[in-house]
Design an enzyme around this catalytic site. Sequence first.
Site, mmCIF file in Angstrom:
data_model
loop_
_atom_site.group_PDB
_atom_site.id
_atom_site.type_symbol
_atom_site.label_atom_id
_atom_site.label_comp_id
_atom_site.label_asym_id
_atom_site.label_seq_id
_atom_site.Cartn_x
_atom_site.Cartn_y
_atom_site.Cartn_z
ATOM 1 N N ASP A 484 3.969 2.703 -7.269
ATOM 2 C CA ASP A 484 3.349 1.647 -6.921
ATOM 3 C C ASP A 484 1.903 1.635 -5.955
ATOM 4 O OD1 ASP A 484 4.808 -0.521 -7.718
ATOM 5 O OD2 ASP A 484 6.377 -0.504 -6.280
HETATM 6 C C1 GLC Z 1 6.760 -0.072 -3.008
HETATM 7 C C2 GLC Z 1 5.761 0.638 -1.935
HETATM 8 C C3 GLC Z 1 5.143 -0.366 -1.170
HETATM 9 C C4 GLC Z 1 4.594 -1.262 -1.820
HETATM 10 C C5 GLC Z 1 5.365 -2.128 -2.698
HETATM 11 C C6 GLC Z 1 4.651 -3.190 -3.564
HETATM 12 O O1 GLC Z 1 7.867 -0.291 -2.284
HETATM 13 O O2 GLC Z 1 6.351 1.498 -1.575
HETATM 14 O O3 GLC Z 1 4.410 0.165 -0.106
HETATM 15 O O4 GLC Z 1 3.761 -2.280 -0.981
HETATM 16 O O5 GLC Z 1 6.074 -1.220 -3.642
HETATM 17 O O6 GLC Z 1 5.432 -3.612 -4.654
HETATM 18 C C1 GLC Z 2 9.678 1.546 -4.832
HETATM 19 C C2 GLC Z 2 9.660 0.482 -5.812
HETATM 20 C C3 GLC Z 2 9.661 1.187 -7.328
HETATM 21 C C4 GLC Z 2 8.668 2.222 -7.363
HETATM 22 C C5 GLC Z 2 8.761 3.093 -6.155
HETATM 23 C C6 GLC Z 2 7.686 4.063 -6.231
HETATM 24 O O1 GLC Z 2 11.112 2.144 -4.826
HETATM 25 O O2 GLC Z 2 10.994 -0.372 -5.677
HETATM 26 O O3 GLC Z 2 9.626 0.020 -8.088
HETATM 27 O O4 GLC Z 2 8.769 2.685 -8.540
HETATM 28 O O5 GLC Z 2 8.857 2.564 -4.735
HETATM 29 O O6 GLC Z 2 6.468 3.432 -5.678
#
Ligand code: GLC
Ligand code: GLC
Length: 825
Positions: A484
């Site tokens: 993400d």
């Molecule tokens: C993930 C990331 C977080 C971000 C989020 C958005 O959990 O770690 O930093 O803002 O995704 O969906």
């Molecule tokens: C968090 C989100 C997942 C994403 C991961 C890496 O665990 O839930 O969707 O793939 O962060 O950013």
Amino acid sequence: MKFGHFDDAKREYVIDTPRTPYPWINYLGTQGFFSLISNTAGGYSFYKDARLRRITRYRYNNVPIDMGGRYFYINDNGTIWNPGWSPVKTELDSYECRHGMGYTVITGKKNGLKAEVTFFVPQDYDGEVQQVVLTNESGSDKTFKFWSFAEWCLWDAQDDCTNFQRNFSTGRVEIKGSTIYHKTEYRDRRNHFAFYTVNDTIDGYDTDRDTFIGLYNGFNNPQQVLDGKCGNSLADGWSPIASHYKEITLKAGESKTLVFILGYVEMPVDKKFEADGKTINKEKALAMMEKYNTPEKFAAGMAELRAYWDKLLGILNVNTPEDKVNRMVNIWNQYQCMVTFNLSRSASYFESGIGRGMGFRDSNQDILGFVHQIPDRARERLIDIASTQLPDGGCYHQYQPLTKKGNADIGGDFSDDPLWMILSVSAYIKETGDWSILDAKVPYDNDESKAKSMLDHLTVSFYHIVNNLGPHGLPLAMRADWNDCINLSCFSDTPGESFQTYTNPKFKAEGGYSKVAESVFVAALFTYVGPNFVGILNHLGMKDEAAKAQAEIDKMKKAMMDSAWDGNWFMRAYDAYGKKMGSHECEEGQIFIEPQGFAIMSDIDKDATKKTLAAIDERLNTKHGLVLNNPAFSKYYVEYGEISTYPGGYKENAGIFTHNNAWIICAAAYAGEGNQAFKYYSEIAPAFTEETSDIHKTEPYVYGQMIGGKDAGSDIGQTGKNFGQGKNSWLTGTAAWNMVAISQYILGIQPDFDGLKVDPSIPSSWDGFTATRLFRGAKYNITIKNPSHVCKGVKSMIVDGAAVEGCVVPYVEGKKEVNVEITLG
Ligand code: GLC
Ligand code: GLC
């Protein structure tokens, strides 16, 4: 250092001090009503949706930590204490918390009085039942005072903690006998209420927080408890609570059992009230109370819950030379997979349940971990998820569990999303043999008029990748891929702009994302997942379509070797300027974990596999797991998006993201490196981290999302600070993927389209192991022998006394028991 121990026979983790390095929690409930409960009874309850239907209030990130929960207070002649130590924190003479499968038992003792409290949410029941057993072990008679406590949330958890100019004037309760009803907004638009009751007479109550606690007191010293009385307060606005008060005398050796119920009730609009038009119609609530109002009924409910878990955990059972593996596979990893099925990423101490809905990619991956336990509910979940997909194969990144609709605020264009659905539907078919799911008519964008077959959904998913390739023939990176925080189109230098949803004006005309930035991770995922799609088409006799899809996979593999092989590992991406990311040519972030595992498992190139596994071991491995990238980013790289906003060693910037560690464990096992696979597995599997709980801090029975990496603290000259510290436990894709890694890749018991495949890749020191697996109606008794002490390689397989070629046990309809004996060599 440990703070408890595993009791495998009871399937419990036994915590022997309330001062755990972090609150260690459990989840209660499997259907509609859910509770979170910490080892000191902190936590909260909700119905179906942690945000929209919150029943009790919780203050996240509080000081001191974990304040608020269901508390019992005892005032024993001036000594005030709680069975779970908190919130009063009077030193107890003894303390124990047992977290089990869907229940928690907390026992405290003080001055000869023992209080054992069991909490659980029964099957098919919208409430938390709490049994308190008070025993006088003091040798002489004892009289003491006893209070219960719960704080109501005004239903919408987000509104509850923001809209105070309204909320301080809406709270309402009703009291009848020993039951306190929470009926805020029930008179108007809400057709639901909650109640807190006890199966005994009471000597008083409080429902107004300020009267019970006192405006300047805390949960640790409620005024009424200090004063040894109750206020019989009736809340009107402000903050409604529920507290029962009782004076109790126990003879020496005598016990008293009380059963409390925190329940949730929905009523038809025309039956909400009694004839007076304002008193709650309590018919349904009374029936609920009737169900668990004696210790005998309580015990029967617990027995039913145990039977439910016996059944779920009876599907896969292994007996390996390593106890820690057995307890992860047979108990805790499967349990965590069920919790992630129930809650996705919605409600925990970290994902607070007031923000996110269900993730498209997250929920698809979760299926891999629990499909064997509840295939019917997996099927339903798959159809729910697919219904939010768009007709061109793109996906809403999240959907809301209550409405089951795609979340327009977050939108789509996360480049990996569609591929996970091919993987999860394939996993479902492999487990069940139920090919009919491919014919199910499933809407696009929740619009029934746009419904097409599930096979059509898989087809548009596959071609969504193929139709969105960049200059090197690799998939476009779009807003983000699995990571993400790698946002090669949504980067921004304005504070507060979301890295995932912001549309960079540079790419507005191109549809919102760069047509240059490419993701090698999505390429690798495509070549790993693609063969499942081809397998499905072949099974359906669609040979031309299968060949066409295979040609796309082959093309992608070639593009990866031509443009994404860095010499010793696979690159991570091309950014929007066409520059390499995750290459030895980069100053920082030279190697990334994500593409490597799927590339290895796609059989792209033998030599590349060898070199990649060596590079991973050298650059990414640590004693606490594999870091996500190396070296960590020490500067802000605006063109990469969120990733370098984290200091090195945390989260996606070189933290140990346990979710993707599992992909490497799978890959090492796949490549025959069972020792390497097991080494990485044992670095992060919770049961193995138990010994270092003081460093790891989070629960030793469940995975967390992240562990501090080796670079943590490097920015402040304290390299290694927080290295090994777990974060964000419970709701993570790590649960499903490590279940896959240990059971399907290391132990090698892997459902396949044509039957159960058994192809272990174990530590060479093992003599073998045994397992039982229920699969498509038959029980498989599996024995693995490893006389030559190899890691991998099925030398012979004997199925019911007859030799069978290969390692797939052919599926025979109607067979109830199958004996499989495999010799490695
Ligand atoms: C993930 C990331 C977080 C971000 C989020 C958005 O959990 O770690 O930093 O803002 O995704 O969906
Ligand atoms: C968090 C989100 C997942 C994403 C991961 C890496 O665990 O839930 O969707 O793939 O962060 O950013």
